[in-house]
Design a protein around this motif. Structure first.
Motif: not given
Length: 273
Positions: A62-66, A85-88, A129-134
């Motif tokens: 599970x990933x969390x980003x700040x 998660x970024x993997x199934x 997910x990377x697009x969301x972080x952008x």
């Protein structure tokens, strides 16, 4: 200790005010609608030193980003998202968590329970997910602008003299201004004014005036026809070099860079009621 506690309470009230702002509330709803991800705004902990975007991944994947929200160079808050998660979910991706539980002498039942929870964690494609972080990086810039303005108005038990001084300062930004003149305008001694103003705003008189002038300059720089030299003098700086130095110190970029960033649309355009 009392001062430290008071400062902590002040920071928390500031974060609460910022999180209740129309800007954050609108973006939070839009971000969740667009990405399905949660978004919260919180203070940076005493032992946290988040200077740039950072993503943590737990043993369960599970990933969390700040993402830090800055006023000038200083992080004043953190945007937090993730919980995916970024993997199934499959035996391969569950194995690290299962092994960690077994190493911790957990029972087989605990492992099975964890697997059930594991399978219910939302999964998002890494590219999405990377697009969301952008999007969050851009929003952090805009929220930093809002936080900068809020810092001027945010104070605890602000004395009338300080409140009146702020009104006077903003009304006379284009004019030469001294601490003695402002203290006289609000009917207190310069010594007392200097003391209560710093206590209420967290800034010296000179720093507050310069920040107010830079904030006004930012609004003027949004007008394409406004020349930087004219803006500098119109907001009260006595020289272009002083304006450029103050702007860079407070905004961490030059007036030209700021105008270019705004023109290029590096911050999302959200209507604020």
């Amino acid at each position: 200790m009392q001062t430290t506690t008071s400062q902590a309470h002040g920071r928390q009230r500031f974060i609460e005010t910022l999180s209740e702002s129309d800007l954050f509330q609108q973006y939070q709803r839009a971000f969740h609608t667009l990405t399905g991800l949660p978004l919260t705004l919180r203070a940076q902990g005493d032992m946290e030193f988040v200077e740039t975007l950072v993503t943590h991944q737990s043993v369960s994947g599970v990933v969390e980003t700040l993402v830090p929200v800055r006023v000038g160079k200083n992080p004043v808050a953190l945007l937090q998202t993730g919980g995916v998660r970024l993997e199934p979910a499959n035996a391969h991706t569950f194995a690290p968590l299962a092994n960690a539980l077994l190493d911790d002498d957990r029972s087989a039942q605990d492992v099975r329970t964890a697997q059930v929870h594991f399978q219910h964690v939302p999964v998002m494609e890494p590219e999405r997910y990377e697009a969301a972080l952008a999007l969050l990086r851009s929003f952090a810039l805009q929220l930093g602008e809002s936080a900068h303005r809020l810092l001027f108005a945010h104070a605890t038990h602000e004395p009338d003299a300080v409140r009146n001084a702020k009104v006077f300062i903003h009304a006379h930004l284009a004019e030469p201004m001294t601490l003695d003149a402002v203290a006289s305008a609000v009917n207190v001694s310069p010594f007392h004014f200097c003391k209560i103003f710093k206590r209420a705003t967290g800034l010296t008189f000179t720093d507050f005036v310069n920040r107010a002038r830079v904030e006004k300059a930012k609004r003027m720089l949004m007008k394409p026809a406004a020349r930087i030299t004219e803006v500098a003098y119109d907001v009260g700086f006595q020289s272009l070099s002083h304006f450029n130095r103050s702007f860079r110190r407070i905004a961490s970029e030059s007036p030209t860079e700021y105008r270019g960033r705004m023109k290029d649309g590096h911050t999302p355009c959200l209507a604020v009621a």
